[in-house]
Design an enzyme around this catalytic site. Structure first.
Site, PDB file in Angstrom:
ATOM      1  N   SER A  61     -58.014  46.962  -2.670  1.00 29.85           N
ATOM      2  CA  SER A  61     -56.637  47.080  -3.159  1.00 29.85           C
ATOM      3  C   SER A  61     -56.598  46.742  -4.645  1.00 29.85           C
ATOM      4  CB  SER A  61     -55.690  46.137  -2.390  1.00 29.85           C
ATOM      5  OG  SER A  61     -56.053  44.776  -2.618  1.00 29.85           O
ATOM      6  N   ILE A  63     -56.519  46.187  -8.582  1.00 29.90           N
ATOM      7  CA  ILE A  63     -57.386  46.551  -9.696  1.00 29.90           C
ATOM      8  C   ILE A  63     -58.742  47.022  -9.192  1.00 29.90           C
ATOM      9  CG2 ILE A  63     -58.593  45.670 -11.735  1.00 29.90           C
ATOM     10  CD1 ILE A  63     -56.217  43.758 -12.169  1.00 29.90           C
ATOM     11  N   SER A 191     -58.195  36.267 -15.957  1.00 32.13           N
ATOM     12  CA  SER A 191     -56.744  36.441 -16.102  1.00 32.13           C
ATOM     13  C   SER A 191     -56.325  35.840 -17.430  1.00 32.13           C
ATOM     14  CB  SER A 191     -56.021  35.733 -14.956  1.00 32.13           C
ATOM     15  OG  SER A 191     -54.626  35.685 -15.173  1.00 32.13           O
ATOM     16  N   TYR A 204     -54.333  28.442  -9.442  1.00 31.33           N
ATOM     17  CA  TYR A 204     -54.881  29.710  -9.907  1.00 31.33           C
ATOM     18  C   TYR A 204     -55.364  29.576 -11.344  1.00 31.33           C
ATOM     19  CZ  TYR A 204     -55.009  34.730 -11.032  1.00 31.33           C
ATOM     20  OH  TYR A 204     -55.400  35.987 -11.425  1.00 31.33           O
ATOM     21  N   LYS A 208     -59.257  30.045 -12.810  1.00 34.94           N
ATOM     22  CA  LYS A 208     -59.592  30.993 -13.866  1.00 34.94           C
ATOM     23  C   LYS A 208     -60.122  30.280 -15.114  1.00 34.94           C
ATOM     24  CE  LYS A 208     -58.499  34.644 -11.508  1.00 34.94           C
ATOM     25  NZ  LYS A 208     -59.534  35.613 -11.078  1.00 34.94           N
ATOM     26  N   SER A 240     -50.092  45.507  -8.822  1.00 34.01           N
ATOM     27  CA  SER A 240     -51.134  45.493  -7.801  1.00 34.01           C
ATOM     28  C   SER A 240     -50.633  44.707  -6.596  1.00 34.01           C
ATOM     29  CB  SER A 240     -52.419  44.865  -8.344  1.00 34.01           C
ATOM     30  OG  SER A 240     -52.278  43.473  -8.484  1.00 34.01           O
TER      31      SER A 240
END
Length: 336
Positions: A61, A63, A191, A204, A208, A240
């Site tokens: 799914s 990217i 990201s 998150y 990253k 996305s």
């Protein structure tokens, strides 16, 4: 003397004009200026990636799926991985429809990044099928939408296990192969949250930031292998499915309302700029519309201003989230 003054004025005017052109380019940019320069003047993915073996994780799914389609059209040989094999088969079917690839040119390989014990065998499966791995695209991972004070700590453990430890575990096995060949590309979809900090994504952002630190350090360990590239892709908000699958306050809860995503960067544009980065060995690429692109520059060059700005943007982001609309809806460009 007059001639000298005229020359100085001409040079100053030329410099000012060049600066103005760059400013206008930047205001309209959807990526950092180094990346956009590579897109305009650099190597083309069509030439650099045709016939290369590219392993894409998180390919079912978002990217990763779009990267698979664009790579197939370019003529790259594909290994596509994710947890959902049925979705991978769907992606493979479309790749075959839109390209000249044959059945054997695309390997569907189910992979759970959190099952680190399976990563060596998965790498060997790709090598057995294709004989080599030219490019690894570490794309698998999940985002987050929850406030720290409301979130169980096991959510943070799960984020690090998937986004960080799963990624570097798979990289370790693939890198061993690339070191033997003395060439290859390790591409990691990080990201803009790996550069800045933002509310609702503390775990998150942490994962990253960890990837940014790890791969920046790894690059310095590979100076004896100049043909092994370490490339980090930092997208901003993209259309996305990542929002539908985010971590929330606890592991059993899913996001109730992901909100409208149409204002975000189209996935195909993000994928194209990612492939430009790969073709040109851009070590770190920022792929985003403003204002997040501008915040990346601020975070890099004027962090005190960036903190001040994010404190104000963050309040609206939290308000949006609590109102049931997309957290970034107030900031992204409106798209027709």
């Amino acid at each position: 003397m007059a001639w000298g003054c005229a020359l100085c004025l001409a040079l100053a005017g030329g410099a000012l004009l060049a600066l103005l052109v760059q400013l206008l380019r930047w205001l309209r940019a959807d990526g950092d200026l180094t990346l956009l320069w590579a897109e305009r003047w650099g190597k083309k993915p069509e030439h650099e990636l045709r016939g290369k073996v590219v392993w894409v994780t998180g390919a079912s799914s978002g990217i990763g799926e779009e990267l698979s389609y664009q790579l197939a059209k370019l003529g790259a040989l594909l290994a596509i991985s994710a947890r959902r094999e049925d979705e991978l088969q769907r992606v493979k079917k479309k790749c075959l429809q839109i390209s000249s690839l044959s059945e054997n040119d695309i390997l569907v390989l189910r992979l759970d990044l959190t099952d680190r014990s399976s990563h060596e065998a998965a790498t060997n499966s790709v090598l057995k099928h294709f004989g080599k791995i030219d490019v690894l695209v570490n794309n698998g991972g999940r985002s987050q939408r929850s406030l720290f004070v409301d979130t169980n700590l096991d959510v943070y453990s799960a984020i690090i296990e998937l986004n960080y430890l799963g990624t570097i575990s798979l990289t370790k096995y693939v890198l061993n192969h690339m070191i033997q060949r003395k060439k290859g590309k390790i591409v990691t979809v990080s990201s803009v949250m790996g550069i800045m900090g933002a509310p609702l994504a503390t775990g998150y952002c942490a994962s990253k930031h960890a990837l940014q630190g790890f791969f920046n350090s790894l690059r310095t360990e590979l100076t004896d292998y100049p043909e092994i590239s370490v490339i980090q892709i930092c997208p901003g908000p993209v259309q996305s499915q990542i929002i539908q699958n985010v971590f929330t306050e606890n592991l059993a809860k899913s996001l109730e309302n992901s909100g409208d995503q149409s204002h975000k960067m189209p996935t195909d544009r993000c994928a194209r700029l990612t492939l430009v980065s790969v073709a040109n060995d851009v070590q770190e690429a920022w792929i985003s519309d403003h204002p997040y692109l501008a915040v990346c520059y601020l975070w890099q060059y004027a962090p005190t201003w960036a903190w001040w700005l994010m404190n104000r943007m963050g309040k609206k982001r939290i308000q949006n989230f609590k109102s049931g609309i997309d957290a970034d809806a107030s900031y992204s460009r409106k798209r027709k």
